[in-house]
Write a protein that holds these residues in place. Structure first.
Motif, PDB file in Angstrom:
ATOM      1  N   ARG A  64       6.414  -1.082 -13.631  1.00  0.00           N
ATOM      2  CA  ARG A  64       7.318   0.051 -13.821  1.00  0.00           C
ATOM      3  C   ARG A  64       7.988   0.520 -12.526  1.00  0.00           C
ATOM      4  NH1 ARG A  64       3.060   3.635 -16.587  1.00  0.00           N
ATOM      5  NH2 ARG A  64       1.748   1.952 -15.954  1.00  0.00           N
ATOM      6  N   SER A  65       7.409   0.146 -11.396  1.00  0.00           N
ATOM      7  CA  SER A  65       8.003   0.560 -10.123  1.00  0.00           C
ATOM      8  C   SER A  65       7.897  -0.611  -9.151  1.00  0.00           C
ATOM      9  CB  SER A  65       7.263   1.782  -9.561  1.00  0.00           C
ATOM     10  OG  SER A  65       5.970   1.411  -9.115  1.00  0.00           O
ATOM     11  N   SER A  66       8.347  -0.397  -7.957  1.00  0.00           N
ATOM     12  CA  SER A  66       8.264  -1.473  -6.974  1.00  0.00           C
ATOM     13  C   SER A  66       6.968  -1.392  -6.173  1.00  0.00           C
ATOM     14  CB  SER A  66       9.474  -1.398  -6.026  1.00  0.00           C
ATOM     15  OG  SER A  66       9.482  -0.134  -5.382  1.00  0.00           O
ATOM     16  N   GLN A  67       6.053  -0.540  -6.598  1.00  0.00           N
ATOM     17  CA  GLN A  67       4.810  -0.368  -5.863  1.00  0.00           C
ATOM     18  C   GLN A  67       3.871  -1.552  -6.065  1.00  0.00           C
ATOM     19  OE1 GLN A  67       3.123   3.459  -6.019  1.00  0.00           O
ATOM     20  NE2 GLN A  67       1.604   2.952  -4.499  1.00  0.00           N
ATOM     21  N   GLU A  68       3.196  -1.935  -4.999  1.00  0.00           N
ATOM     22  CA  GLU A  68       2.166  -2.952  -5.056  1.00  0.00           C
ATOM     23  C   GLU A  68       1.167  -2.683  -3.952  1.00  0.00           C
ATOM     24  OE1 GLU A  68       2.926  -7.055  -3.392  1.00  0.00           O
ATOM     25  OE2 GLU A  68       4.993  -6.375  -3.645  1.00  0.00           O
ATOM     26  N   GLY A  69       0.003  -3.249  -4.093  1.00  0.00           N
ATOM     27  CA  GLY A  69      -1.015  -3.058  -3.073  1.00  0.00           C
ATOM     28  C   GLY A  69      -2.361  -3.558  -3.529  1.00  0.00           C
ATOM     29  N   ASP A  70      -3.367  -3.321  -2.706  1.00  0.00           N
ATOM     30  CA  ASP A  70      -4.733  -3.696  -3.021  1.00  0.00           C
ATOM     31  C   ASP A  70      -5.478  -2.469  -3.526  1.00  0.00           C
ATOM     32  OD1 ASP A  70      -4.374  -6.336  -2.184  1.00  0.00           O
ATOM     33  OD2 ASP A  70      -4.830  -5.831  -0.104  1.00  0.00           O
ATOM     34  N   TRP A  71      -6.448  -2.710  -4.405  1.00  0.00           N
ATOM     35  CA  TRP A  71      -7.242  -1.624  -4.979  1.00  0.00           C
ATOM     36  C   TRP A  71      -8.618  -2.183  -5.315  1.00  0.00           C
ATOM     37  CZ3 TRP A  71      -6.117   3.189  -4.444  1.00  0.00           C
ATOM     38  CH2 TRP A  71      -6.786   4.160  -5.177  1.00  0.00           C
ATOM     39  N   PRO A  72      -9.667  -1.368  -5.279  1.00  0.00           N
ATOM     40  CA  PRO A  72     -10.991  -1.883  -5.633  1.00  0.00           C
ATOM     41  C   PRO A  72     -11.066  -2.260  -7.120  1.00  0.00           C
ATOM     42  CG  PRO A  72     -11.090   0.482  -5.147  1.00  0.00           C
ATOM     43  CD  PRO A  72      -9.698   0.029  -4.862  1.00  0.00           C
ATOM     44  N   ILE A  73     -11.869  -3.264  -7.418  1.00  0.00           N
ATOM     45  CA  ILE A  73     -12.044  -3.683  -8.813  1.00  0.00           C
ATOM     46  C   ILE A  73     -12.739  -2.576  -9.595  1.00  0.00           C
ATOM     47  CG2 ILE A  73     -13.162  -5.357 -10.337  1.00  0.00           C
ATOM     48  CD1 ILE A  73     -12.707  -7.452  -8.145  1.00  0.00           C
ATOM     49  N   ILE A  74     -13.810  -2.038  -9.045  1.00  0.00           N
ATOM     50  CA  ILE A  74     -14.448  -0.836  -9.576  1.00  0.00           C
ATOM     51  C   ILE A  74     -14.849   0.033  -8.387  1.00  0.00           C
ATOM     52  CG2 ILE A  74     -15.277  -1.849 -11.741  1.00  0.00           C
ATOM     53  CD1 ILE A  74     -18.079  -2.000 -10.522  1.00  0.00           C
ATOM     54  N   GLY A  75     -15.131   1.289  -8.648  1.00  0.00           N
ATOM     55  CA  GLY A  75     -15.543   2.177  -7.572  1.00  0.00           C
ATOM     56  C   GLY A  75     -15.888   3.552  -8.099  1.00  0.00           C
ATOM     57  N   PHE A  76     -16.155   4.463  -7.161  1.00  0.00           N
ATOM     58  CA  PHE A  76     -16.473   5.837  -7.531  1.00  0.00           C
ATOM     59  C   PHE A  76     -16.241   6.766  -6.352  1.00  0.00           C
ATOM     60  CE2 PHE A  76     -20.380   4.614  -5.479  1.00  0.00           C
ATOM     61  CZ  PHE A  76     -20.901   5.784  -4.940  1.00  0.00           C
ATOM     62  N   SER A  77     -16.244   8.052  -6.655  1.00  0.00           N
ATOM     63  CA  SER A  77     -16.173   9.076  -5.624  1.00  0.00           C
ATOM     64  C   SER A  77     -17.034  10.262  -6.064  1.00  0.00           C
ATOM     65  CB  SER A  77     -14.732   9.542  -5.405  1.00  0.00           C
ATOM     66  OG  SER A  77     -14.702  10.495  -4.344  1.00  0.00           O
ATOM     67  N   PRO A  78     -17.896  10.750  -5.181  1.00  0.00           N
ATOM     68  CA  PRO A  78     -18.724  11.918  -5.508  1.00  0.00           C
ATOM     69  C   PRO A  78     -17.938  13.211  -5.282  1.00  0.00           C
ATOM     70  CG  PRO A  78     -19.327  11.095  -3.343  1.00  0.00           C
ATOM     71  CD  PRO A  78     -18.247  10.180  -3.881  1.00  0.00           C
ATOM     72  N   ARG A  79     -16.972  13.473  -6.116  1.00  0.00           N
ATOM     73  CA  ARG A  79     -16.102  14.639  -5.962  1.00  0.00           C
ATOM     74  C   ARG A  79     -16.882  15.938  -6.181  1.00  0.00           C
ATOM     75  NH1 ARG A  79     -11.542  12.169  -4.219  1.00  0.00           N
ATOM     76  NH2 ARG A  79     -10.828  10.486  -5.543  1.00  0.00           N
ATOM     77  N   LYS A  80     -16.273  17.035  -5.796  1.00  0.00           N
ATOM     78  CA  LYS A  80     -16.936  18.342  -5.860  1.00  0.00           C
ATOM     79  C   LYS A  80     -17.393  18.710  -7.270  1.00  0.00           C
ATOM     80  CE  LYS A  80     -16.348  22.996  -4.082  1.00  0.00           C
ATOM     81  NZ  LYS A  80     -15.461  23.893  -3.334  1.00  0.00           N
ATOM     82  N   THR A  81     -16.537  18.527  -8.254  1.00  0.00           N
ATOM     83  CA  THR A  81     -16.860  18.958  -9.615  1.00  0.00           C
ATOM     84  C   THR A  81     -17.547  17.884 -10.457  1.00  0.00           C
ATOM     85  OG1 THR A  81     -14.660  18.354 -10.382  1.00  0.00           O
ATOM     86  CG2 THR A  81     -14.986  20.636  -9.702  1.00  0.00           C
TER      87      THR A  81
END
Length: 142
Positions: A64-81
């Motif tokens: 949908r856009s011209s954006q591309e890049g690398d990203w983790p296959i899976i992951g997590f973040s221990p966010r505040k909430t």
């Protein structure tokens, strides 16, 4: 095209958890998620940006856009909430996999849980394995 700000880096995953996770429960859950995600992917945990712990990576190009890049296959973040779990494809046909997961909220391709004991970790592992396989097939990751 703007460059992605969230990139894989060499920051210390464990130091991040110790400094960022705002409760002992989140720290403990984060360490458990590292064990589980390492087992599922065969990849070590790596920091992505300043607050995401990722496992493996793939390269994407947006249709949908011209954006591309690398990203983790899976992951997590221990966010505040909540713990943000990046373990779901977000595709409608995969919704049925969430039926037996337990207590969670869902974003487009993210699952939010207060604590791991709120969900069935066996179902989470199955969901992660499905997502890893899907991402590998879709993006040609080894």
């Amino acid at each position: 095209m703007s460059e992605l700000k969230t990139k894989e880096n060499d920051a210390d995953v464990y130091a991040f958890i110790d400094a960022y996770a705002n409760t002992e429960q989140k720290k403990s859950d984060s360490y458990e998620l590292i064990k589980l995600m390492t087992l599922v992917t065969g990849e070590p945990p790596r920091m992505w940006g300043t607050s995401i712990i990722g496992f493996g990576k793939y390269h994407y190009k947006s249709e949908r856009s011209s954006q591309e890049g690398d990203w983790p296959i899976i992951g997590f973040s221990p966010r505040k909430t909540a713990l943000s779990l990046y373990v779901f494809t977000g595709l409608e046909e995969h919704e049925s996999m969430l039926t037996d997961l337990g207590k969670f909220k869902k974003g487009k391709a993210c699952i939010y849980v207060k604590k791991l004991s709120d969900i069935d970790v066996t179902v989470l592992e199955k969901l992660m394995r499905f997502t890893v396989d899907f991402m590998k097939r879709t993006y040609g990751v080894n």
